[in-house]
Design a protein around this motif. Structure first.
Motif, PDB file in Angstrom:
ATOM      1  N   GLU A  26     -15.254  28.274  74.395  1.00 16.42           N
ATOM      2  CA  GLU A  26     -16.439  28.624  75.096  1.00 16.42           C
ATOM      3  C   GLU A  26     -15.862  29.684  76.076  1.00 16.42           C
ATOM      4  O   GLU A  26     -16.781  30.516  76.342  1.00 16.42           O
ATOM      5  N   THR A  49     -25.893  31.048  68.006  1.00 17.09           N
ATOM      6  CA  THR A  49     -26.921  30.120  67.550  1.00 17.09           C
ATOM      7  C   THR A  49     -27.757  30.514  66.684  1.00 17.09           C
ATOM      8  O   THR A  49     -28.738  29.402  66.344  1.00 17.09           O
ATOM      9  N   TYR A  74     -16.177  28.128  67.889  1.00 21.60           N
ATOM     10  CA  TYR A  74     -17.099  27.688  68.944  1.00 21.60           C
ATOM     11  C   TYR A  74     -18.494  28.419  68.534  1.00 21.60           C
ATOM     12  O   TYR A  74     -19.501  27.822  68.570  1.00 21.60           O
ATOM     13  N   ASN A 117     -21.603  26.376  66.694  1.00 23.86           N
ATOM     14  CA  ASN A 117     -22.804  26.229  67.582  1.00 23.86           C
ATOM     15  C   ASN A 117     -23.995  27.151  66.745  1.00 23.86           C
ATOM     16  O   ASN A 117     -25.159  27.175  67.067  1.00 23.86           O
ATOM     17  N   SER A 118     -23.512  27.578  65.530  1.00 17.43           N
ATOM     18  CA  SER A 118     -24.384  28.242  64.651  1.00 17.43           C
ATOM     19  C   SER A 118     -24.702  27.655  63.337  1.00 17.43           C
ATOM     20  O   SER A 118     -25.059  28.207  62.397  1.00 17.43           O
TER      21      SER A 118
END
Length: 299
Positions: free
Chosen positions: A81, A103, A152, A156-157
Motif C-alpha cells: 500500500e 480496484t 496489493y 484489490n482488483s
C-alpha cells in the motif's frame, strides 16, 4: 428707502477665540484621520520582501544534501500500500495513459489472468507508457517492495495472490559487498547488476539437502513455480547479468536450440554468473521443474 445693516457672525470676543481655534483644529484633525487611513494596511512594494528570513533561506539552500544511513541497520521494507501510494497511484488511481485503474476489476481481469509472475515482470521492466519500476530505482524500492505493490493492486482488483516472500536479512549486506568488490573498470550498470545478483543469491532460502536418490516432488509444476518465485525470479524477472527474462521468447530462443538436458545441466551446475542451482540447495528434480516452468512461459 434705507438698507438694513449687515450683521457680523462674530459679535463677541469669545466667539472670535473659538473661530480661531476651530480654524486650526479642524484641518489638523482631518490630516490626522487621513494619515491613519493611509497607514491602516501594509502595502508591500515589488522586491521589498527579498530580505525576509524565508527568502534568504531559499537562496542560500545548498543544491546537494547528504542523507546518512546506517548500512548495518536492518532494512524496513515498505508495504504494498505504501509503495502504491508513493509511486503507482500517480497513474493507476485515475487510469492515466492506459494504466489499469485501481480496484477496477474489468481493467485488471485480463492482466490477472496472465499470472503474478508476468505482472511482476511487467512492473520491473516496464511496458507501454509505464517505465521500468514505475520510474524508480532499486535503491528507492527493492524488487520485493515492487512485488508487494503489484500484489496489493491486483488483490484489490479481483486477484487473490499470496504475499511475496520476504528476502533474507543478509541480502542488503551482500549487495553492498558485491558493489564494493566490482572491478575498477566496471560500468555503473554492471556493478548494479552484480550487486543485484549477489543480493538475490544471499536471499535464497537454504533448504535441507535432499536424501540420495530422492524422488521428484509430487506436484512438479507447483514445485517448479515455487522455486522460481523463491530463487530464479531474482535474476530472470529483470534479466540481471544477461539472464534470459521470464516470458521473453527472443531471449530464450538461442538457449532452447540446445536439448533440454543441456538446459537442465546449466541450471544444475551453473553457467556464467549463475551459480549451481541458482545458489540454492533445492533437489535436482525441483530445479528441473523450475526450468520447465520458465520454458513453458515462452512456448
Amino acid at each position: 428707502m434705507s438698507e438694513a445693516p449687515h450683521g457680523a457672525p462674530i459679535k463677541t470676543p469669545g466667539q472670535l477665540i473659538a473661530a480661531i481655534i476651530a480654524s486650526f483644529a479642524v484641518p489638523i484633525v482631518i490630516i490626522v484621520l487621513l494619515v491613519i487611513y493611509v497607514d491602516n494596511s501594509t502595502r508591500t512594494g515589488a522586491g521589498t520582501d527579498s530580505l525576509s528570513d524565508a527568502e534568504v533561506s531559499a537562496r542560500i539552500k545548498p543544491f546537494a544534501q547528504v542523507d546518512i544511513r546506517d548500512a548495518n541497520a536492518p532494512r524496513v521494507y515498505k508495504t504494498g500500500e505504501e509503495v502504491y501510494k508513493a509511486v503507482c497511484s500517480a497513474c493507476h488511481a485515475s487510469g492515466a495513459a492506459g494504466a489499469p485503474k485501481f480496484t477496477n476489476t474489468a481493467d485488471w481481469a485480463p492482466r490477472i489472468a496472465q499470472g503474478f509472475d508476468t505482472l511482476l515482470h511487467t512492473a520491473l521492466t516496464g511496458k507501454g507508457a509505464m517505465p521500468a519500476r514505475g520510474g524508480t530505482s532499486p535503491d528507492d524500492y527493492s524488487d520485493f517492495e515492487i512485488a508487494r505493490a503489484v500484489a496489493y493492486m491486483a488483490n484489490n482488483s479481483g486477484a487473490s495472490f499470496p504475499e511475496p516472500a520476504q528476502p533474507a536479512a543478509g541480502a542488503a549486506a551482500a549487495a553492498s559487498g558485491a558493489a564494493a568488490a566490482a572491478p575498477a573498470g566496471a560500468s555503473d550498470a554492471g556493478a548494479a547488476q552484480a550487486a543485484a545478483a549477489m543480493a538475490a543469491m544471499a536471499s535464497v532460502p537454504q533448504a535441507a539437502a535432499p536424501a540420495a536418490g530422492g524422488a521428484q516432488s509430487a506436484d512438479a509444476s507447483q514445485a517448479g513455480k515455487a522455486l522460481y518465485q523463491q530463487v530464479c525470479q531474482a535474476c530472470h524477472a529483470a534479466g540481471v547479468l544477461n539472464a534470459p527474462k521470464f516470458g521473453d521468447k527472443d531471449a530464450w530462443a538461442p538457449r532452447l536450440k540446445d536439448s533440454m538436458d543441456t538446459v537442465y545441466n546449466y541450471a544444475l551446475h551453473g553457467k556464467g554468473a549463475m551459480p549451481p542451482k541458482g545458489g540454492s540447495t533445492a533437489s535436482d528434480a525441483d530445479v528441473k521443474a523450475a526450468v520447465d516452468y520458465m520454458v513453458s512461459a515462452v512456448k
